[in-house]
Design a protein around this motif. Structure first.
Motif, PDB file in Angstrom:
ATOM      1  N   VAL A  50       0.841  -1.198   0.000  1.00 48.58           N
ATOM      2  CA  VAL A  50       0.000   0.000   0.000  1.00 48.58           C
ATOM      3  C   VAL A  50       0.877   1.250   0.000  1.00 48.58           C
ATOM      4  O   VAL A  50       1.862   1.338   0.741  1.00 48.58           O
ATOM      5  N   THR A  51       0.523   2.219  -0.852  1.00 47.67           N
ATOM      6  CA  THR A  51       1.275   3.464  -0.937  1.00 47.67           C
ATOM      7  C   THR A  51       0.357   4.656  -0.688  1.00 47.67           C
ATOM      8  O   THR A  51      -0.871   4.537  -0.740  1.00 47.67           O
ATOM      9  N   ASN A  52       0.949   5.800  -0.440  1.00 52.66           N
ATOM     10  CA  ASN A  52       0.197   7.005  -0.124  1.00 52.66           C
ATOM     11  C   ASN A  52      -0.812   7.346  -1.228  1.00 52.66           C
ATOM     12  O   ASN A  52      -0.567   7.105  -2.418  1.00 52.66           O
ATOM     13  N   ASN A  53      -1.937   7.898  -0.814  1.00 49.48           N
ATOM     14  CA  ASN A  53      -2.943   8.481  -1.708  1.00 49.48           C
ATOM     15  C   ASN A  53      -3.753   7.456  -2.501  1.00 49.48           C
ATOM     16  O   ASN A  53      -4.456   7.834  -3.435  1.00 49.48           O
ATOM     17  N   GLN A  54      -3.686   6.200  -2.130  1.00 51.59           N
ATOM     18  CA  GLN A  54      -4.444   5.193  -2.868  1.00 51.59           C
ATOM     19  C   GLN A  54      -5.906   5.139  -2.407  1.00 51.59           C
ATOM     20  O   GLN A  54      -6.240   5.495  -1.276  1.00 51.59           O
ATOM     21  N   SER A  55      -6.723   4.672  -3.325  1.00 47.56           N
ATOM     22  CA  SER A  55      -8.125   4.388  -3.030  1.00 47.56           C
ATOM     23  C   SER A  55      -8.293   2.872  -3.018  1.00 47.56           C
ATOM     24  O   SER A  55      -7.984   2.202  -4.011  1.00 47.56           O
ATOM     25  N   ILE A  56      -8.775   2.336  -1.893  1.00 52.60           N
ATOM     26  CA  ILE A  56      -8.791   0.883  -1.682  1.00 52.60           C
ATOM     27  C   ILE A  56     -10.197   0.426  -1.324  1.00 52.60           C
ATOM     28  O   ILE A  56     -10.888   1.062  -0.518  1.00 52.60           O
ATOM     29  N   LEU A  57     -10.606  -0.680  -1.913  1.00 57.03           N
ATOM     30  CA  LEU A  57     -11.884  -1.321  -1.579  1.00 57.03           C
ATOM     31  C   LEU A  57     -11.611  -2.683  -0.961  1.00 57.03           C
ATOM     32  O   LEU A  57     -10.915  -3.509  -1.547  1.00 57.03           O
ATOM     33  N   GLU A  58     -12.183  -2.904   0.226  1.00 55.82           N
ATOM     34  CA  GLU A  58     -12.159  -4.233   0.845  1.00 55.82           C
ATOM     35  C   GLU A  58     -13.554  -4.837   0.756  1.00 55.82           C
ATOM     36  O   GLU A  58     -14.529  -4.239   1.216  1.00 55.82           O
ATOM     37  N   ILE A  59     -13.641  -6.023   0.185  1.00 57.33           N
ATOM     38  CA  ILE A  59     -14.908  -6.739   0.039  1.00 57.33           C
ATOM     39  C   ILE A  59     -15.014  -7.765   1.168  1.00 57.33           C
ATOM     40  O   ILE A  59     -14.149  -8.624   1.314  1.00 57.33           O
ATOM     41  N   GLY A  60     -16.090  -7.680   1.958  1.00 57.21           N
ATOM     42  CA  GLY A  60     -16.304  -8.640   3.035  1.00 57.21           C
ATOM     43  C   GLY A  60     -15.405  -8.380   4.218  1.00 57.21           C
ATOM     44  O   GLY A  60     -14.536  -9.192   4.539  1.00 57.21           O
ATOM     45  N   PHE A  61     -15.615  -7.250   4.911  1.00 48.96           N
ATOM     46  CA  PHE A  61     -14.696  -6.829   5.968  1.00 48.96           C
ATOM     47  C   PHE A  61     -15.030  -7.397   7.345  1.00 48.96           C
ATOM     48  O   PHE A  61     -14.361  -7.109   8.321  1.00 48.96           O
ATOM     49  N   GLY A  62     -16.092  -8.196   7.474  1.00 49.17           N
ATOM     50  CA  GLY A  62     -16.445  -8.745   8.784  1.00 49.17           C
ATOM     51  C   GLY A  62     -16.848  -7.634   9.730  1.00 49.17           C
ATOM     52  O   GLY A  62     -17.601  -6.736   9.363  1.00 49.17           O
ATOM     53  N   ASN A  63     -16.325  -7.650  10.947  1.00 43.28           N
ATOM     54  CA  ASN A  63     -16.706  -6.606  11.902  1.00 43.28           C
ATOM     55  C   ASN A  63     -15.829  -5.358  11.814  1.00 43.28           C
ATOM     56  O   ASN A  63     -15.943  -4.452  12.633  1.00 43.28           O
ATOM     57  N   GLY A  64     -14.958  -5.307  10.802  1.00 47.62           N
ATOM     58  CA  GLY A  64     -14.180  -4.098  10.555  1.00 47.62           C
ATOM     59  C   GLY A  64     -13.067  -3.819  11.538  1.00 47.62           C
ATOM     60  O   GLY A  64     -12.538  -2.706  11.588  1.00 47.62           O
ATOM     61  N   LYS A  65     -12.659  -4.804  12.278  1.00 45.03           N
ATOM     62  CA  LYS A  65     -11.658  -4.615  13.328  1.00 45.03           C
ATOM     63  C   LYS A  65     -10.285  -4.253  12.769  1.00 45.03           C
ATOM     64  O   LYS A  65      -9.463  -3.643  13.466  1.00 45.03           O
ATOM     65  N   PHE A  66     -10.018  -4.604  11.505  1.00 48.26           N
ATOM     66  CA  PHE A  66      -8.666  -4.464  10.982  1.00 48.26           C
ATOM     67  C   PHE A  66      -8.478  -3.310  10.006  1.00 48.26           C
ATOM     68  O   PHE A  66      -7.422  -3.191   9.378  1.00 48.26           O
ATOM     69  N   PHE A  67      -9.456  -2.430   9.843  1.00 48.40           N
ATOM     70  CA  PHE A  67      -9.260  -1.301   8.939  1.00 48.40           C
ATOM     71  C   PHE A  67      -8.036  -0.475   9.334  1.00 48.40           C
ATOM     72  O   PHE A  67      -7.340   0.076   8.477  1.00 48.40           O
ATOM     73  N   TYR A  68      -7.780  -0.391  10.630  1.00 46.68           N
ATOM     74  CA  TYR A  68      -6.649   0.418  11.085  1.00 46.68           C
ATOM     75  C   TYR A  68      -5.341  -0.049  10.479  1.00 46.68           C
ATOM     76  O   TYR A  68      -4.389   0.743  10.292  1.00 46.68           O
ATOM     77  N   LYS A  69      -5.254  -1.338  10.165  1.00 50.26           N
ATOM     78  CA  LYS A  69      -4.021  -1.868   9.592  1.00 50.26           C
ATOM     79  C   LYS A  69      -3.725  -1.246   8.228  1.00 50.26           C
ATOM     80  O   LYS A  69      -2.554  -1.058   7.866  1.00 50.26           O
ATOM     81  N   GLN A  70      -4.768  -0.941   7.454  1.00 55.86           N
ATOM     82  CA  GLN A  70      -4.546  -0.272   6.177  1.00 55.86           C
ATOM     83  C   GLN A  70      -4.013   1.140   6.389  1.00 55.86           C
ATOM     84  O   GLN A  70      -3.049   1.567   5.749  1.00 55.86           O
ATOM     85  N   PHE A  71      -4.653   1.878   7.304  1.00 54.78           N
ATOM     86  CA  PHE A  71      -4.246   3.260   7.538  1.00 54.78           C
ATOM     87  C   PHE A  71      -2.852   3.352   8.150  1.00 54.78           C
ATOM     88  O   PHE A  71      -2.172   4.378   8.004  1.00 54.78           O
ATOM     89  N   ASN A  72      -2.402   2.305   8.809  1.00 60.34           N
ATOM     90  CA  ASN A  72      -1.049   2.292   9.363  1.00 60.34           C
ATOM     91  C   ASN A  72       0.020   2.087   8.297  1.00 60.34           C
ATOM     92  O   ASN A  72       1.209   2.279   8.565  1.00 60.34           O
ATOM     93  N   ARG A  73      -0.398   1.671   7.100  1.00 57.75           N
ATOM     94  CA  ARG A  73       0.565   1.353   6.050  1.00 57.75           C
ATOM     95  C   ARG A  73       0.966   2.567   5.200  1.00 57.75           C
ATOM     96  O   ARG A  73       2.039   2.547   4.581  1.00 57.75           O
ATOM     97  N   ALA A  74       0.105   3.579   5.103  1.00 55.15           N
ATOM     98  CA  ALA A  74       0.380   4.707   4.213  1.00 55.15           C
ATOM     99  C   ALA A  74      -0.481   5.892   4.624  1.00 55.15           C
ATOM    100  O   ALA A  74      -1.405   5.763   5.434  1.00 55.15           O
TER     101      ALA A  74
END
Length: 225
Positions: A50-74
């Motif tokens: 993952v790099t800065n300024n990207q637009s990302i779609l996650e399909i089937g995120f469950g309870n959403g507990k791990f979204f923070y992991k994406q934001f920690n990457r860039a």
């Protein structure tokens, strides 16, 4: 025989909740999925680079507990999560209030064979342990092709058929794929297969824990037609 019937009923119920977690049982299943899938979530993000300024779609995120992991990457990411379960969307709202209020995260109810997004919306699309539930995978891949930007990539992380066969609930509504089958599906839907990476998961938690489970991250790209 009756004991076997009850056991099959239990596995069938679990399979239904894994497909679409709902109610109290669904919330419990989502927590178990967090424990079982966190390793694969990190593995998939490593593959995505993952790099800065990207637009990302996650399909089937469950309870959403791990979204923070994406934001920690860039930095300056625009993340969208789509799920078919109202209960999972509510849970994800509760877990991600800060990202939602800042406008960094959008949560949408929907299915990936008919997505409510404009053409060429995302740099990356990914899903983890979701493709098993696609009864007509070509419909989903066609939509993913549509919403990806040219040069955008789709990351599918799934367990190998051999590993899936060791899980008794997968006999109820799951479809597994070999790497070659996935390559063909990508080709038929205008996605260029790039690579696959294999990983050996840690022992899966819970009663009757499994060891030696193998998963694949399958990467395909939308190229100019």
């Amino acid at each position: 025989m009756f004991k076997k019937f009850l056991q099959q009923l239990r596995w069938k119920k679990l399979a239904r909740q894994l497909r679409k977690p709902e109610g109290r049982s669904g919330m419990e299943v989502a927590l178990r999925m967090n424990a079982a899938n966190e390793f694969l979530y990190d593995f998939t993000l490593d593959e995505m680079l993952v790099t800065n300024n990207q637009s990302i779609l996650e399909i089937g995120f469950g309870n959403g507990k791990f979204f923070y992991k994406q934001f920690n990457r860039a930095d300056n990411l625009r993340v969208t999560g789509m799920d078919i379960s109202d209960d999972m969307i509510r849970a994800a709202h509760a877990h991600n209030q800060d990202y939602l209020q800042q406008g960094l995260l959008t949560l949408v109810k929907g299915q990936s064979n008919k997505m409510p997004f404009p053409d060429s919306s995302f740099d990356n699309v990914f899903c983890i342990n979701v493709a098993y539930f696609w009864e007509e995978p070509q419909d989903h891949l066609m939509e993913i092709f549509r919403v990806l930007k040219t040069g955008g990539r789709f990351y599918t992380t799934i367990r190998t058929p051999e590993s899936m066969a060791r899980m008794p609930f997968t006999q109820f509504g799951f479809r597994s794929f070999t790497e070659e089958e996935w390559k063909l599906l990508c080709h038929l839907n205008n996605l260029s297969f790039i690579r696959s990476s294999v990983v050996h998961e840690p022992d899966l938690p819970g009663p009757g824990s499994l060891s030696g489970i193998r998963s694949l991250c399958l990467v395909a790209e939308k190229r100019q037609l």
